[in-house]
Every structure is written in C-alpha cells, then in structure tokens.
Design a protein around this motif. Structure first.
Motif, mmCIF file in Angstrom:
data_model
loop_
_atom_site.group_PDB
_atom_site.id
_atom_site.type_symbol
_atom_site.label_atom_id
_atom_site.label_comp_id
_atom_site.label_asym_id
_atom_site.label_seq_id
_atom_site.Cartn_x
_atom_site.Cartn_y
_atom_site.Cartn_z
ATOM 1 N N PRO A 158 0.786 -1.235 0.000
ATOM 2 C CA PRO A 158 0.000 0.000 0.000
ATOM 3 C C PRO A 158 0.820 1.288 0.000
ATOM 4 O O PRO A 158 0.308 2.324 -0.397
ATOM 5 C CB PRO A 158 -0.823 -0.105 1.297
ATOM 6 N N HIS A 159 2.089 1.219 0.421
ATOM 7 C CA HIS A 159 2.815 2.462 0.633
ATOM 8 C C HIS A 159 3.781 2.826 -0.483
ATOM 9 O O HIS A 159 4.705 3.593 -0.286
ATOM 10 C CB HIS A 159 3.544 2.427 1.969
ATOM 11 N N LEU A 160 3.604 2.285 -1.684
ATOM 12 C CA LEU A 160 4.360 2.793 -2.830
ATOM 13 C C LEU A 160 3.782 4.149 -3.230
ATOM 14 O O LEU A 160 2.661 4.494 -2.863
ATOM 15 C CB LEU A 160 4.261 1.828 -4.022
ATOM 16 N N ASN A 161 4.530 4.888 -4.029
ATOM 17 C CA ASN A 161 4.051 6.195 -4.486
ATOM 18 C C ASN A 161 3.127 6.004 -5.701
ATOM 19 O O ASN A 161 3.596 5.858 -6.825
ATOM 20 C CB ASN A 161 5.249 7.075 -4.838
ATOM 21 N N TYR A 162 1.816 5.991 -5.426
ATOM 22 C CA TYR A 162 0.848 5.788 -6.514
ATOM 23 C C TYR A 162 0.384 7.107 -7.123
ATOM 24 O O TYR A 162 -0.549 7.141 -7.900
ATOM 25 C CB TYR A 162 -0.349 4.982 -6.004
ATOM 26 N N HIS A 163 1.019 8.217 -6.729
ATOM 27 C CA HIS A 163 0.549 9.525 -7.189
ATOM 28 C C HIS A 163 1.554 10.235 -8.089
ATOM 29 O O HIS A 163 1.534 11.435 -8.216
ATOM 30 C CB HIS A 163 0.231 10.416 -5.977
ATOM 31 N N ASN A 164 2.455 9.454 -8.688
ATOM 32 C CA ASN A 164 3.455 10.049 -9.565
ATOM 33 C C ASN A 164 2.849 10.204 -10.966
ATOM 34 O O ASN A 164 2.597 9.218 -11.657
ATOM 35 C CB ASN A 164 4.698 9.145 -9.601
ATOM 36 N N SER A 165 2.588 11.442 -11.386
ATOM 37 C CA SER A 165 1.893 11.630 -12.659
ATOM 38 C C SER A 165 2.832 11.435 -13.851
ATOM 39 O O SER A 165 2.400 11.120 -14.950
ATOM 40 C CB SER A 165 1.248 13.014 -12.712
ATOM 41 N N ARG A 166 4.145 11.623 -13.637
ATOM 42 C CA ARG A 166 5.092 11.437 -14.747
ATOM 43 C C ARG A 166 5.271 9.952 -15.063
ATOM 44 O O ARG A 166 5.235 9.552 -16.216
ATOM 45 C CB ARG A 166 6.441 12.071 -14.384
ATOM 46 N N GLU A 320 17.464 9.241 -4.959
ATOM 47 C CA GLU A 320 16.377 9.863 -5.725
ATOM 48 C C GLU A 320 15.362 8.819 -6.180
ATOM 49 O O GLU A 320 14.148 9.035 -6.115
ATOM 50 C CB GLU A 320 16.948 10.607 -6.947
ATOM 51 N N ALA A 321 15.864 7.678 -6.643
ATOM 52 C CA ALA A 321 14.958 6.606 -7.072
ATOM 53 C C ALA A 321 14.132 6.104 -5.888
ATOM 54 O O ALA A 321 12.927 5.851 -6.013
ATOM 55 C CB ALA A 321 15.757 5.461 -7.692
ATOM 56 N N ALA A 322 14.784 5.991 -4.735
ATOM 57 C CA ALA A 322 14.076 5.540 -3.533
ATOM 58 C C ALA A 322 12.936 6.495 -3.194
ATOM 59 O O ALA A 322 11.810 6.079 -2.906
ATOM 60 C CB ALA A 322 15.047 5.429 -2.354
ATOM 61 N N MET A 323 13.209 7.795 -3.274
ATOM 62 C CA MET A 323 12.182 8.782 -2.943
ATOM 63 C C MET A 323 11.065 8.805 -3.977
ATOM 64 O O MET A 323 9.915 9.108 -3.659
ATOM 65 C CB MET A 323 12.812 10.178 -2.827
ATOM 66 N N ALA A 324 11.406 8.508 -5.225
ATOM 67 C CA ALA A 324 10.390 8.515 -6.278
ATOM 68 C C ALA A 324 9.367 7.414 -6.055
ATOM 69 O O ALA A 324 8.185 7.587 -6.332
ATOM 70 C CB ALA A 324 11.059 8.355 -7.642
ATOM 71 N N ILE A 325 9.825 6.279 -5.537
ATOM 72 C CA ILE A 325 8.936 5.123 -5.469
ATOM 73 C C ILE A 325 8.469 4.845 -4.045
ATOM 74 O O ILE A 325 7.403 4.300 -3.816
ATOM 75 C CB ILE A 325 9.643 3.889 -6.094
ATOM 76 N N PHE A 326 9.299 5.238 -3.063
ATOM 77 C CA PHE A 326 9.039 4.931 -1.660
ATOM 78 C C PHE A 326 9.214 6.185 -0.815
ATOM 79 O O PHE A 326 10.134 6.276 -0.011
ATOM 80 C CB PHE A 326 10.061 3.886 -1.172
ATOM 81 N N PRO A 327 8.333 7.203 -0.969
ATOM 82 C CA PRO A 327 8.563 8.467 -0.267
ATOM 83 C C PRO A 327 8.632 8.294 1.256
ATOM 84 O O PRO A 327 9.274 9.099 1.940
ATOM 85 C CB PRO A 327 7.353 9.314 -0.651
ATOM 86 N N SER A 328 8.028 7.216 1.767
ATOM 87 C CA SER A 328 8.044 7.031 3.222
ATOM 88 C C SER A 328 9.441 6.745 3.768
ATOM 89 O O SER A 328 9.650 6.759 4.977
ATOM 90 C CB SER A 328 7.087 5.899 3.617
ATOM 91 N N LEU A 329 10.409 6.468 2.874
ATOM 92 C CA LEU A 329 11.776 6.218 3.332
ATOM 93 C C LEU A 329 12.543 7.511 3.571
ATOM 94 O O LEU A 329 13.700 7.487 3.986
ATOM 95 C CB LEU A 329 12.553 5.405 2.285
#
Lengths: 421, 94
Positions: A158-166, A320-329
């Motif tokens: 549930p906690h992946l970044n599902y709101h990345n519009s790019r 940067e990749a981590a933040m793009a996909i897993f902002p909770s990290l």
C-alpha cells in the motif's frame, strides 16, 4: 562436524554449548589435488561441494586469497529470482531457484531462504507488453510468473508512491517463488558441507602465478606454497581478467565494474516483497532484511573500476529513485554502503566453459546475477569439470559465442558491458 | 567524486561526464577476418591499474576526451582531447 538438529541443540543447551565442533577445518595445503578451485566465494564453494556430492571427486581444494564470503558473497542485495527468457538462461536460473528451495536441508544449514515474491513494477502500456512477453515465456517453461493489476498491487504494497503523474504505476510483473536468502549463511553452509565431504578450504591463499607444462597448467604458485592440480577451475568473478592474464591467455569479453548496495537502520516490518523499479534511466531494487534494515541498490557506477568502494553520484541517484517510489523512506538513515566488483560481460550472460588450456575451466561473467546463480553455477561447473563437456543448459555459455553470433543478450543492449545491469 | 581536468572547460566533477570505454581499441579494416573483428568488438584487456579510456563531457563542452586513469585508485595522470589535431591545438595554446 556436529550436525544441526533438535537433539544436538537440546544436548548442547544443557551442556553449556560445549560439544559443537568447528564448522570447517583449517588444513595445511597438500602438494596436489584432483581439482583446485580458485576463488572461495559462493560459486567456488558450491562447485567444490557438488564435485564431492554429485561426482564423488573429493580430493579438492578451494583457494581463497582472503577469507571465504569476504568478496562479492558479502557484497550483494541477496535477491534470488529466475525471471529470464533466453534459451539456456531460463533453464539454468530455474534450476538454481529449485536448488535454493531445498538448500537449507541439503546443506544442514539455515540459509534463511525466504520466498517473499519479486515484484517488478511497470509504468507504461509498452512496459507492460514487454514484461508480459518475458513472463509468458517463463510460464511456457514451467516457471511461476504472474501480472498484478493496480488494485492487487495497492492491496499487497500500500505504501508505494501511486501519485506520480510522470511515471504512474500501472501494475507489476511478479514471481512469487523468488525472494531473498542470507548471503553469509550460504557461504558458510557450502563451506561446512564441502569440508565434511573432504574438501580442503584454504584461506589467505592468494594465487601469484602458474607453471605451464605441455600447454597445461602443471602447478599453481600461491602465498601458501606451490599446489598442483590435475584440473583447475577459475571462480573469481570481478578479478577474472587478472587471473586470465596471469595464465597468459590474453583478453576476455569482460570488464570489471563496481556495483553499490546500501543498508539502512532497522525499522519495523514495512515491506514483505522484493520491489524493483526501473524507468526513465532510474534503476532501483529494495527489500527488508530479517533484522529490519532496508537493503537496496541501483545501477553500476558507470565507469570501469576494480575498487571495492562506491562513488557519491550513484548514492544520490539511488536516493532519488528511492524517494520517487518509496517516499516514506525519506527520513530513514543509511547505515552502510559498499561496492562489489562485477564481471560485466559483453552480452550480460555468464561463462561456464572450457578454455584454451585443456586442464583449465572457467566460471565467470556473472554481471548483476551472481548471488542467485550460486547453486546452479556450482552444479554445472562441477558437471563440466567432472564430465569434460558442458551440460545442454550451458552449452552456449562459452567464449566462442561472440564469434559465432549467438550472444545471450537478455536486454538486447549490445556489446557494452556497463549497459547490462 | 573523480575530478577530470577537461582541456576545454577546466577541472569538473566526473558526474558531468559519461564514461566511454577502452581508448586503445583499433578497429581492423572492413575486410579483416571475423576473428579480428570479434577481438576488437568483444574482447578487452580489462586492465587493473592505469589505462587509457574515453570520457564524453556530456554535460559540458560535449567533447570526447582520452583520460589516463587508474582503475584501482581512480587517480588521473593525464587528460587529452580524443582527436589528434585538437591535441596539437591544445598543446600549442598552453
């Protein structure tokens, strides 16, 4: 060597843990062996084990310049999977995965293999088509593979970044039997099991030269004296070219590159799967260790190197990749990062083959995929050394495939080693 | 960070550059044997120590450079333009 079982655990528990024997001997080198394996990593140790177990060749030595498990065995992200599509590769890695499934019992050593699923995200209809093709090929060969739609994925992670519009997440290609194992335990388990069958594990034994006779390698000069071997196997990924040139064999279709991995402080259970993310130049894979640390990695450092230390631009890239996909990290702290030296090959596939020297055999070129391959690598390298001819699965994993035009290029990236990540 | 002294732009972080590869490869003639072409395209010395390699200043002047760098310590001994004529121009302007 005391077996690990419930009885011995209870017995030693009542006797102050005093009856355990050491895990493997520390023998003096004998003057000659039937087979000498150079390289005491996972592949070398597995080869020695399967030579003794499958082929009854027990007069075997494994030479390691440092300590076993101190090279790339301890420098990886411990991911085990078999999502390959090229002929030869998918059979090989699927067999490896099957060996992993029984490895703890086989070795009487808990390698903590956890089949937690390997989840490869896709972000466009094109990527979905491409990965569907690969995962369909896997299914046709009897490997488990499935696609998760967005609804399933959101429920599972549930906690992946599902709101990345790019780069919106559209779903994932999943191999459920894939997962992680404990890297040290694999090295120690193979060492202990091989030693029990009579294999000599010679640590702090660096190879410094070869003596040739009639075209063969007659003896090996090492930091612990001269050792003769009727047959000799190289399993020194990262430093293959160095030994290859020591044996005066010229060039190889290999470049050494370094790959970094990262581990964070331990946190409460956050991620049950291995998640892989690769889009728009980013490359990122992450899992959570049993201790709670987040273990993750990304691309190579992009320039050739034998240095076992990473450089900073890739730290930023991976963050940067981590933040793009897993902002909770975002506020998690990094504990360590390290780099291992990879044999990157010209088509991204490995070598288990004979060489121009008739008593020398080569196991090399593992790119990003060495850890998961360890059991099958040992299995088929031992098979090659014992039977003098390659098994069908690895019949094209040789040095001649480039001249013949039968490159085994999973990514279709062409002859540039750094692109086969 | 590796610092590369670009002959056109001055010393910059290596993250401004893209790594090319072995700068000592000479491609054989078009009618050379398959063996020679295989050797040139697929086989590498993979030197542990100082080697000549190409870098592209992709986020700078976009020129290709030949860098002599250690693959063990990452120390750089020399940086020159790839093109021999440009090497002469850079030398003359020193």
């Amino acid at each position: 060597m005391t077996k690990f079982n419930a009885w011995n655990v209870i017995k030693n528990g009542l006797n102050g843990q005093s009856y355990w024997t050491r895990q493997w001997r520390d023998p003096e080198p004998k003057s000659s062996y039937d087979v000498v394996i150079i390289g005491g990593g996972l592949h070398g140790l597995a080869t020695a084990y399967y030579l003794a177990k499958n082929h009854n060749i027990k007069n075997v030595a494994v030479l390691e310049k440092g300590w076993i498990g101190g090279g790339n065995a301890g420098r990886n992200t411990t991911i085990v999977r078999s999502n390959y599509m090229m002929p030869g590769n998918h059979e090989f890695y699927e067999h490896s995965l099957k060996l992993w499934e029984n490895l703890s019992h086989e070795l009487n050593y808990n390698v903590m293999f956890s089949q937690r699923a390997h989840v490869s995200l896709f972000h466009s209809p094109g990527a979905k088509d491409s990965v569907s093709r690969i995962y369909n090929i896997m299914r046709l060969h009897g490997t488990d593979a499935e696609l998760w739609d967005l609804k399933t994925l959101k429920k599972k992670i549930p906690h992946l970044n599902y709101h990345n519009s790019r780069f919106p997440i559209l779903g994932a290609a999943v191999q459920k039997r894939a997962g992680n194992a404990r890297h040290d335990a694999v090295a120690w388990g193979y060492a202990r099991a091989a030693d029990t069958l009579g294999v000599d594990i010679l640590q702090n034994c660096e190879v410094t030269g070869f003596t040739r006779n009639n075209g063969n390698i007659e003896s090996i000069q090492t930091s612990r004296g001269i050792i003769k071997g009727k047959k000799i196997g190289f399993a020194v990924a990262g430093n293959t070219s160095v030994l290859w040139q020591m044996a005066e064999l010229g060039n190889l279709p290999i470049e050494s590159h370094k790959l970094q991995a990262f581990v964070s402080e331990a946190v409460k259970p956050l991620l049950d799967q291995v998640v892989v993310y690769g889009v728009g130049g980013a490359h990122f894979y992450i899992s959570q260790s049993d201790k709670g640390s987040m273990v993750f990695g990304g691309d190579l450092d992009w320039y050739k190197s034998y240095a076992q230390r990473g450089n900073l631009p890739m730290v930023q890239d991976v963050a940067e990749a981590a933040m793009a996909i897993f902002p909770s990290l975002g506020r998690i702290r990094l504990l360590r990062h390290w780099a291992g030296v990879m044999d990157m090959t010209m088509d991204g596939s490995f070598f288990i083959c004979k060489t121009p020297i008739s008593n020398l055999y080569l196991n090399a070129g593992w790119n990003y995929g060495g850890f998961k391959a360890s059991p099958a690598s040992g299995w088929y390298f031992a098979d090659l050394i014992a039977n003098e001819s390659p098994h069908n699965y690895v019949q094209n994993h040789n040095l001649e495939r480039f001249e013949k035009g039968i490159n085994i290029d999973e990514r279709g990236a062409g002859p540039d080693p750094k692109l086969h990540g | 960070m590796i610092r590369i002294n670009c002959p056109y732009c001055g010393e910059r972080d290596h993250s401004e550059f893209s790594y090319g590869g072995d700068a000592t490869i000479n491609y054989p003639s078009l009618d050379a044997s398959e063996k020679e072409w295989t050797e040139a395209i697929f086989f590498r010395k993979n030197i542990k120590g100082f080697q000549f390699e190409t870098w592209h200043h992709s986020n700078g002047c976009r020129m290709w450079l030949v860098v002599e760098r250690s693959t063990v310590t990452h120390e750089i001994k020399s940086v020159k333009p790839c093109h021999p004529d440009l090497q002469k121009v850079v030398e003359n302007n020193k």
